[in-house]
Each structure stands twice: as structure tokens, then as C-alpha cells.
Design a protein around this motif. Structure first.
Motif, mmCIF file in Angstrom:
data_model
loop_
_atom_site.group_PDB
_atom_site.id
_atom_site.type_symbol
_atom_site.label_atom_id
_atom_site.label_comp_id
_atom_site.label_asym_id
_atom_site.label_seq_id
_atom_site.Cartn_x
_atom_site.Cartn_y
_atom_site.Cartn_z
ATOM 1 N N LEU A 66 0.846 -1.189 0.000
ATOM 2 C CA LEU A 66 0.000 0.000 0.000
ATOM 3 C C LEU A 66 0.890 1.252 0.000
ATOM 4 N N GLY A 67 0.359 2.360 -0.500
ATOM 5 C CA GLY A 67 1.103 3.623 -0.477
ATOM 6 C C GLY A 67 2.305 3.641 -1.400
ATOM 7 N N ILE A 68 2.256 2.839 -2.468
ATOM 8 C CA ILE A 68 3.408 2.704 -3.356
ATOM 9 C C ILE A 68 3.673 3.997 -4.151
ATOM 10 N N CYS A 69 2.603 4.680 -4.593
ATOM 11 C CA CYS A 69 2.778 5.851 -5.468
ATOM 12 C C CYS A 69 3.678 6.903 -4.832
ATOM 13 N N SER A 70 3.383 7.275 -3.584
ATOM 14 C CA SER A 70 4.207 8.295 -2.928
ATOM 15 C C SER A 70 5.599 7.761 -2.643
ATOM 16 N N ALA A 71 5.712 6.459 -2.357
ATOM 17 C CA ALA A 71 7.032 5.874 -2.101
ATOM 18 C C ALA A 71 7.930 5.972 -3.328
ATOM 19 N N LEU A 72 7.320 5.933 -4.522
ATOM 20 C CA LEU A 72 8.097 6.045 -5.750
ATOM 21 C C LEU A 72 8.366 7.500 -6.110
ATOM 22 N N ALA A 73 7.425 8.387 -5.814
ATOM 23 C CA ALA A 73 7.490 9.745 -6.354
ATOM 24 C C ALA A 73 8.262 10.744 -5.498
ATOM 25 N N VAL A 74 8.209 10.621 -4.183
ATOM 26 C CA VAL A 74 8.762 11.697 -3.337
ATOM 27 C C VAL A 74 10.079 11.310 -2.672
ATOM 28 N N THR A 75 10.701 10.226 -3.126
ATOM 29 C CA THR A 75 11.912 9.766 -2.453
ATOM 30 C C THR A 75 13.184 10.100 -3.227
ATOM 31 N N THR A 76 13.146 11.144 -4.059
ATOM 32 C CA THR A 76 14.374 11.522 -4.776
ATOM 33 C C THR A 76 15.423 12.067 -3.817
ATOM 34 N N THR A 77 14.962 12.660 -2.705
ATOM 35 C CA THR A 77 15.901 13.124 -1.676
ATOM 36 C C THR A 77 15.392 12.694 -0.310
ATOM 37 N N LEU A 78 16.298 12.674 0.660
ATOM 38 C CA LEU A 78 15.921 12.289 2.020
ATOM 39 C C LEU A 78 14.992 13.331 2.636
ATOM 40 N N ALA A 79 15.196 14.612 2.312
ATOM 41 C CA ALA A 79 14.372 15.676 2.897
ATOM 42 C C ALA A 79 12.907 15.551 2.467
#
Length: 216
Positions: free
Chosen positions: A23-36
Motif C-alpha cells: 500500500l502507499g506505493i505511489c508516494s514511495a516512488l514519487a517523493v523519495t528523490t531526496t531524504l528531505a
């Protein structure tokens, strides 16, 4: 107290909403380009998860069954608008980097799933522990993926140089692939594979088996 601690700790690995329930895969793929960005999204998601869970649990006995989903979505959407407004007011640059994904928390399956499956059936305190555990489990995956993508994609963490790049006279050549969505997909897949290898109980039973040579 043991039951509350169990609700808090089980979603970290044993029942992680991302690696076990996918679950919650979309945000896990999209917003993890940086740690911040990963950390900010994780904090926003955990806050919405906890607050919506407690509110829904508190009024659960007064919500007509037929309109319960509308009430749940209204509560979650109100909290998301509040969190998004706070980000725009106090961290505008970060809000721009997260784009629409804070707003999309309202459709996140983790939030709506815990509201329907747990908050509607349990008192506020167990619901708070359940929501916090699921928020921390979701956050842990985002932070791992965000750390690997920023470190291998730019040689930095939270914008600070960790690996000296070739352009700066060092040895590290940043991997451009890490700044693209497929990298998050690969890292997430490797995490799921590693967890299911170490915890065989999470491996799914195959629907089909290859027939032995003598059975053909």
C-alpha cells in the motif's frame, strides 16, 4: 500495555503496510528523490494517519454505517488541507518539491484502510498506537528509499556532501538512474525480496508449480 506495544511495533516489519500489504506505493516512488522530501512526506502522512484515526475512532458510534466512507474521507481531506496549508505557509519550497503528493494523502490506501479496518472498530487509544505504528512503518520505507536514492544519485544526504563526486575532484560518479522513478521501484522490490527471504512467513504461496520431469 503489551497489546498497545504490539499494535505499535507489528507494522514496522511483520505487517509493514508497504512491504507486506503493498500500500502507499505511489508516494514511495514519487517523493523519495531526496531524504528531505521523503522525511517531510513521512511526517505529513503519519500526522494525518494518527489524527484521522483518533477522530474517527472517537465518533465511530455516531457515524451512520451507510455514510461512513464519506465521513472518513471528509475527515482525512480536512486534515490533509490543514497539513498542506501549514507546509505552504512555513516550508513553501518543500511544498513545491512535494507537488501534489501531500494532497494525494487523502487517497492513500494506508490512511483509508486503517480508518475502515481499525479505527471504526476500536477505542481511540489502541487506534492511536495502530496509526502511529503504521505511520512509522510507512516512514521507515520512505526514509530507506530516499537515503539510497539521494546518496547514490547525488552523493549527498539532506543536501550535504557525503561522497565526493568526480566533478569535485573525488571518485564517486553519481548514478542518474537513482533520480528517476524506476530506481525507487527497484529498491522497493529489493527490500520486499530481502524481507520475505528473511521472514518466510511473508512469502506468498505460488498459485502454480512447475511439474516435475517425471510427471509430464
Amino acid at each position: 500495555m503489551t497489546g498497545l506495544l504490539d499494535r505499535l511495533t507489528r507494522p514496522l516489519v511483520a505487517e509493514n503496510p508497504v512491504t507486506l500489504q503493498i500500500l502507499g506505493i505511489c508516494s514511495a516512488l514519487a517523493v523519495t528523490t531526496t531524504l528531505a522530501t521523503a522525511f517531510t512526506m513521512a511526517a505529513a502522512m503519519t500526522a494525518v494517519l494518527c489524527l484521522s484515526g483518533v477522530i474517527i475512532s472517537t465518533i465511530r458510534n455516531h457515524i451512520p454505517h451507510a455514510v461512513r466512507l464519506i465521513v472518513q474521507i471528509t475527515i482525512v481531506a480536512s486534515l490533509v488541507i490543514l497539513i498542506d496549508g501549514l507546509l505552504r505557509a512555513y516550508a513553501f519550497e518543500m511544498s513545491k518539491r512535494l507537488s501534489v503528493f501531500v494532497g494525494l494523502i487523502v487517497t492513500n490506501c494506508v490512511v483509508l484502510g486503517r480508518a475502515e479496518a481499525f479505527a471504526m472498530k476500536h477505542p481511540p487509544l489502541p487506534t492511536l498506537f495502530d496509526a502511529l505504528g503504521n505511520g512509522l512503518g510507512y516512514s521507515m520505507i520512505l526514509i530507506i528509499v530516499g537515503t539510497l536514492r539521494e546518496l547514490l544519485g547525488a552523493g549527498t544526504l539532506l543536501g550535504r556532501p557525503i561522497l565526493l563526486t568526480v566533478a569535485e575532484g573525488g571518485w564517486f560518479e553519481p548514478l542518474a538512474l537513482m533520480q528517476r522513478a524506476p530506481a525507487a521501484f527497484f529498491i522497493l522490490g529489493l527490500l520486499i525480496w530481502a524481507i520475505r527471504t528473511l521472514r518466510a512467513d511473508q512469502a506468498e504461496t505460488p498459485e502454480f508449480r512447475v511439474a516435475a520431469e517425471e510427471e509430464r
